[in-house]
Design a protein around this motif. Structure first.
Motif, PDB file in Angstrom:
ATOM      1  N   ARG A 204       0.844  -1.204   0.000  1.00  0.00           N
ATOM      2  CA  ARG A 204       0.000   0.000   0.000  1.00  0.00           C
ATOM      3  C   ARG A 204       0.883   1.261   0.000  1.00  0.00           C
ATOM      4  O   ARG A 204       0.552   2.254  -0.637  1.00  0.00           O
ATOM      5  CB  ARG A 204      -0.921   0.012   1.228  1.00  0.00           C
ATOM      6  N   ALA A 205       1.982   1.230   0.740  1.00  0.00           N
ATOM      7  CA  ALA A 205       2.881   2.390   0.779  1.00  0.00           C
ATOM      8  C   ALA A 205       3.505   2.644  -0.587  1.00  0.00           C
ATOM      9  O   ALA A 205       3.601   3.798  -1.043  1.00  0.00           O
ATOM     10  CB  ALA A 205       3.970   2.169   1.837  1.00  0.00           C
ATOM     11  N   GLU A 206       3.913   1.594  -1.268  1.00  0.00           N
ATOM     12  CA  GLU A 206       4.504   1.756  -2.597  1.00  0.00           C
ATOM     13  C   GLU A 206       3.463   2.248  -3.598  1.00  0.00           C
ATOM     14  O   GLU A 206       3.778   3.068  -4.473  1.00  0.00           O
ATOM     15  CB  GLU A 206       5.110   0.431  -3.057  1.00  0.00           C
ATOM     16  N   GLU A 207       2.226   1.783  -3.476  1.00  0.00           N
ATOM     17  CA  GLU A 207       1.167   2.293  -4.349  1.00  0.00           C
ATOM     18  C   GLU A 207       0.972   3.794  -4.161  1.00  0.00           C
ATOM     19  O   GLU A 207       0.608   4.501  -5.105  1.00  0.00           O
ATOM     20  CB  GLU A 207      -0.147   1.564  -4.047  1.00  0.00           C
ATOM     21  N   GLY A 208       1.243   4.282  -2.932  1.00  0.00           N
ATOM     22  CA  GLY A 208       1.106   5.705  -2.646  1.00  0.00           C
ATOM     23  C   GLY A 208       2.336   6.523  -2.987  1.00  0.00           C
ATOM     24  O   GLY A 208       2.376   7.723  -2.700  1.00  0.00           O
ATOM     25  N   GLY A 209       3.357   5.882  -3.567  1.00  0.00           N
ATOM     26  CA  GLY A 209       4.524   6.627  -4.019  1.00  0.00           C
ATOM     27  C   GLY A 209       5.770   6.492  -3.180  1.00  0.00           C
ATOM     28  O   GLY A 209       6.810   7.078  -3.522  1.00  0.00           O
ATOM     29  N   ALA A 210       5.729   5.727  -2.089  1.00  0.00           N
ATOM     30  CA  ALA A 210       6.921   5.568  -1.250  1.00  0.00           C
ATOM     31  C   ALA A 210       7.925   4.634  -1.924  1.00  0.00           C
ATOM     32  O   ALA A 210       7.548   3.695  -2.626  1.00  0.00           O
ATOM     33  CB  ALA A 210       6.543   5.020   0.119  1.00  0.00           C
ATOM     34  N   THR A 211       9.200   4.901  -1.688  1.00  0.00           N
ATOM     35  CA  THR A 211      10.285   4.032  -2.145  1.00  0.00           C
ATOM     36  C   THR A 211      10.791   3.236  -0.948  1.00  0.00           C
ATOM     37  O   THR A 211      11.211   3.826   0.054  1.00  0.00           O
ATOM     38  CB  THR A 211      11.442   4.854  -2.735  1.00  0.00           C
TER      39      THR A 211
END
Length: 555
Positions: free
Chosen positions: A148-155
């Motif tokens: 979910r974090a990666e879907e929101g743009g986090a690396t």
């Protein structure tokens, strides 16, 4: 004799460095891909969606998460019965609870007081009621939150340990990551990769229990509270079983001893994981005194009880792990959880409700609040390095339901230092009075400051049979431990210690890292699963090479 009489060769200043040229620049740097760090990353992604101009100003990597394990979830372990309150707040209408990776809702629960041969069911204490909560694997939840974090743009950067805090003019400017590919004596091997300076406008420490840089920051910026933090050690197993379990079970009493002289506080849990698996564990406070006490072996002893034998009969152990839990609660919280450019959240901050056996939803909530404080301090006209710019985080914590939860039970853990029976009576009075009794605050005593005794705990441990009871080394193998045999030693302890201290560490460690030798103790660091117990009992765990340690999947 106390473990604290033999402090480890460690100084927090050793892990504070002046920043060099930035090799990686990010907007917000989050250290730790656990529930707190990932909730922080998810919330930042949501907020930056609404302000693309700010996202652009933060550069190519507005949010980065460092994870020292092989992947998110590799080092995560908990019971876990999860209160979904914070996850629902975090996701609002974006994700339904039914879409989260849980095994099911708690519909039935039982609490038992155990003697060696009997299980007496007792009323569930109000603090331990779980009806409507969800059973899950924290490792699986961590991997799901990372997606979910990666879907929101986090690396997310796995296999990356944060070893040093970068500080200039009393401002945190990021972290330095650890080297990889060094030999046992520190020499550079053929695959050597030096660490990197990662610069950030805001650094969020969400390292979990016994966080390395969290401890460094508390010391460097004078953030620690009046009372020392205290911990428990939890050892758990996952079993594939023949018969489904229809309830969550907690036990107290045997195999722990009730007398105040032993200071043995804790209990066990058994939770269903679908129709064919269960997880069970033993949790014991690390302020115990008997040098022979071993939480791993207490768990093996527990499984010989008729109640547990009946649940496990015909089953197979498929996973094992161990982790410490901060138990000081409200009284051991840092006096501040921010410094210029820095925020601390989750278990590293000590946000755990011990009587309720809950910390995951506090971690998620604190990560969300940390994200909102960071977002506010990154607005035009503001600077997160200004003194007080991040103080809104502390203010939001103190006005939250978490703070009131912890305040009401602030003296309960400390009461059990007087023994099980008196502690239980005092805890009951505290529950009825909603924390009003006794007035004032108790004090905590450090785990390493407890005088050691030889109480004979080991005499009752069962011999491992490889079917119901198991030794430590076979358990470490089951954890998927990835540490190289020739890696540098990341454990700081005095090796020239008296026999009682050496035996304490030997029995305490669930991974057989310490062996008693003539004149002290010998350390086999490659066995370490990074549970953190040694930091509580007189040593200091520092970051090992990124990607080392356990590879948890079901814990």
């Amino acid at each position: 004799m106390k473990p604290s009489d033999y402090p480890p060769p460690f100084s927090a200043d050793e892990f504070v460095a002046a920043p060099g040229e930035p090799e990686i620049e990010v907007g917000v740097l989050i250290v730790g891909a656990g529930p707190a760090g990932l909730a922080c990353a998810i919330r930042l992604g949501q907020l930056l969606e609404t302000e693309p101009e700010l996202a652009e100003r933060l550069g190519d990597v507005p949010v980065a998460v460092l994870e020292k394990g092989k992947q998110p979830g590799s080092h995560l372990l908990s019971g876990a019965v999860v209160n979904p309150r914070s996850l629902r707040t975090l996701f609002k209408d974006r994700v339904r609870t039914s879409e989260m990776p849980f095994y099911g809702r708690v519909e039935h629960e039982s609490v038992y007081f155990l003697t060696p041969g009997r299980a007496m069911r007792i009323p569930t204490p109000p603090t331990m009621r779980n009806h409507g909560n969800f059973v899950g694997s924290l490792s699986q939840l961590g991997r799901w939150l990372a997606e979910r974090a990666e879907e929101g743009g986090a690396t997310i950067l796995p296999e990356t340990a944060a070893s040093h805090l970068l500080v200039k003019d009393a401002r945190v400017l990021g972290v330095r990551t650890g080297d990889r590919g060094r030999g046992r004596t520190g020499e550079e091997l053929g695959n050597f990769e030096p660490g990197s300076d990662v610069h950030a406008r805001v650094t969020v420490l969400a390292e979990g229990t016994q966080g390395h840089l969290t401890g460094v920051a508390l010391d460097r910026f004078g953030l620690a509270g009046e009372n020392p933090q205290v911990w428990a050690l939890g050892v758990k197993e996952v079993w594939r079983v023949q018969k489904p379990l229809d309830r969550v079970i907690h036990t107290m009493g045997w195999p722990l001893r009730a007398a105040a002289k032993y200071r043995e506080f804790g209990g066990s849990f058994v939770y269903p994981m679908g129709a064919d698996m269960i997880t069970l564990g033993m949790v014991v406070g690390l302020d115990y005194r008997d040098v022979e006490l071993s939480v791993h072996d207490l768990l093996q002893e527990l499984k010989t009880h008729p109640l547990l034998r009946g649940i496990l009969e015909g089953g197979e152990r498929i996973a094992w792990g161990a982790k410490t839990i901060p138990e000081g609660g409200f009284l051991s919280l840092p006096r501040r959880l921010h410094a210029p450019g820095l925020l601390i959240c989750g278990d590293g901050a000590g946000l755990v409700n011990v009587p309720a056996l809950k910390g995951i939803h506090y971690a998620v909530e604190s990560g969300r609040l940390a994200a909102e404080a960071a977002f506010s301090a990154l607005q035009r006209g503001e600077s997160p390095w200004r003194r007080g710019a991040l103080s809104g985080y502390d203010e939001s914590l103190r006005s939250s339901w978490m703070w009131e939860d912890l305040r009401r039970v602030r003296n309960m853990r400390q009461a059990f230092g007087r023994g099980f029976w008196l502690g239980s009576a005092l805890a009951g009075a505290m529950t009825v009075s909603r924390g009003a009794f006794p007035p004032g605050n108790a004090r905590t005593e450090s785990d390493a400051g407890q005088a050691l005794t030889r109480g004979g705990a080991a005499a009752s441990y069962p011999a491992p049979d490889g079917k119901l009871t198991f030794d430590k080394l076979s358990s470490v193998f089951l954890s998927g431990n990835k540490t190289r045999d020739d890696a540098p030693n990341h454990i700081r302890v005095r090796t020239d210690v008296p026999t009682n201290v050496a035996e304490l560490w030997k029995h305490m460690c669930p991974a057989q890292v310490y062996e008693v030798v003539e004149g002290g103790v010998e350390v086999t660091a490659s066995n370490c699963i990074q549970c953190g117990a040694i930091t509580a009992k007189g040593g200091r765990l520092t970051p090992p090479e990124g990607g080392s340690g356990p590879e948890y999947t079901l814990t």
